[in-house]
Motif scaffolding. Structure first.
Motif, short mmCIF file in Angstrom:
data_model
loop_
_atom_site.label_atom_id
_atom_site.label_comp_id
_atom_site.label_asym_id
_atom_site.label_seq_id
_atom_site.Cartn_x
_atom_site.Cartn_y
_atom_site.Cartn_z
N LYS A 108 0.83 -1.20 0.00
CA LYS A 108 0.00 0.00 0.00
C LYS A 108 0.87 1.25 0.00
O LYS A 108 1.92 1.29 0.63
CB LYS A 108 -0.92 0.02 1.22
CG LYS A 108 -1.94 -1.11 1.19
CD LYS A 108 -2.96 -0.97 2.28
CE LYS A 108 -3.95 -2.11 2.23
NZ LYS A 108 -4.84 -2.06 1.09
N SER A 132 -8.04 9.09 5.10
CA SER A 132 -8.46 7.77 4.61
C SER A 132 -7.48 6.68 5.04
O SER A 132 -7.86 5.52 5.19
CB SER A 132 -8.60 7.78 3.09
OG SER A 132 -7.37 8.13 2.48
N VAL A 133 -6.21 7.06 5.26
CA VAL A 133 -5.19 6.11 5.74
C VAL A 133 -4.43 6.74 6.90
O VAL A 133 -3.98 7.88 6.79
CB VAL A 133 -4.18 5.73 4.63
CG1 VAL A 133 -3.09 4.82 5.17
CG2 VAL A 133 -4.88 5.07 3.45
N GLU A 194 -7.55 1.95 7.52
CA GLU A 194 -8.21 2.39 6.30
C GLU A 194 -9.60 2.84 6.71
O GLU A 194 -10.47 2.03 7.05
CB GLU A 194 -8.26 1.27 5.26
CG GLU A 194 -6.90 0.98 4.68
CD GLU A 194 -6.94 -0.06 3.56
OE1 GLU A 194 -7.96 -0.75 3.42
OE2 GLU A 194 -5.93 -0.16 2.85
#
Length: 198
Positions: A108, A132-133, A194
Motif C-alpha cells: 500500500k 483515509s489512511v 483504512e
C-alpha cells in the motif's frame, strides 16, 4: 564523533551498508535491548540501556560513539530527544522505519497517510477521522486492541491492520474491522487504518 544510527525494523538484513560500517568503526556502541543483541552479533559487544535518558550517561566526545535507534531516528525517534538535550550528533544514518516496512508488506502507498505516534506519547486519535489512511505507532499501553476500541468510539469505521514483530521470523499481520478485539501478540507493533470516509 557521535553517530545516530537507524537500525531499521529489527531484522539485521534490513540494516544499511553505511550503518554497518559506522557500527564497525565505533569504539563504543549504545543500544536498547533487542538492538544490543544485533550489535553483539556484528561486533561482539554493546552497552545495553533500558531508558532513553540512559543515552546521556554514555556520551563522551573523545570516543566514536554509535547510538543505535530502532527504525529511522528522524521519524518520532531519538534525534528529537538528543536535540532537546543539546547533544550535537555528528552524523545521522537513516534506517527503514517499521511503518515503511509494514506498508510494503501490505503493498500500500503511504504518501497521503496521517502519522500518529502513541509510542511513549499521548496523542489524540481524532486525526484519524479526517484521513483515509492512518499509520499509528504503538507501545505497551497503546496496543492495537485499545486503538481499535478507541477509534470505534470516536466514530472511525473501516479496516485495521496490526503488524506484530515486523521483519522477524515470528512476524504476524492481523486484519480486523475497527472496533474488533485484537490479541496483543507482541509489544512490537504498528497499526494501519483504512477509514471508510463519506
Amino acid at each position: 564523533m557521535i553517530y545516530l544510527i537507524g537500525m531499521g525494523p529489527g531484522n539485521i538484513k534490513y540494516l544499511t551498508v553505511d550503518a554497518l560500517e559506522k557500527i564497525k568503526v565505533s569504539s563504543k556502541i549504545v543500544a536498547f535491548g533487542r538492538l544490543s543483541k544485533i550489535a553483539e552479533e556484528l561486533v561482539g559487544a554493546a552497552t545495553k540501556i533500558t531508558k532513553v535518558e540512559d543515552v546521556l550517561n554514555h556520551i563522551n566526545s573523545d570516543e566514536n560513539i554509535a547510538i543505535l535507534a530502532s527504525g529511522d531516528p528522524c521519524f518520532y525517534g531519538l534525534l528529537e530527544y538528543l536535540k532537546n538535550k543539546n547533544i550535537e550528533v555528528d552524523e545521522v544514518i537513516p534506517g527503514i522505519s517499521s511503518f515503511q516496512y509494514m506498508m510494503t508488506r501490505l503493498k500500500k502507498s503511504w504518501h497521503d497517510a496521517e502519522f500518529i505516534s502513541l509510542h511513549g506519547r499521548n496523542e489524540s486519535l481524532d486525526r484519524a477521522l479526517k484521513s483515509s489512511v492512518s499509520v499509528i505507532l504503538t507501545d505497551r499501553k497503546n496496543t492495537p486492541h485499545s486503538i481499535s476500541k478507541t477509534l470505534y468510539e470516536i466514530g472511525v469505521r473501516g479496516i485495521l491492520y496490526a503488524g506484530f514483530n515486523l521483519s522477524y521470523e515470528d512476524e504476524k499481520i492481523v486484519l480486523a474491522s475497527i472496533g474488533d478485539d485484537i490479541e496483543n501478540i507482541s509489544d512490537l507493533s504498528v497499526v494501519v487504518i483504512e477509514n471508510e470516509m463519506d
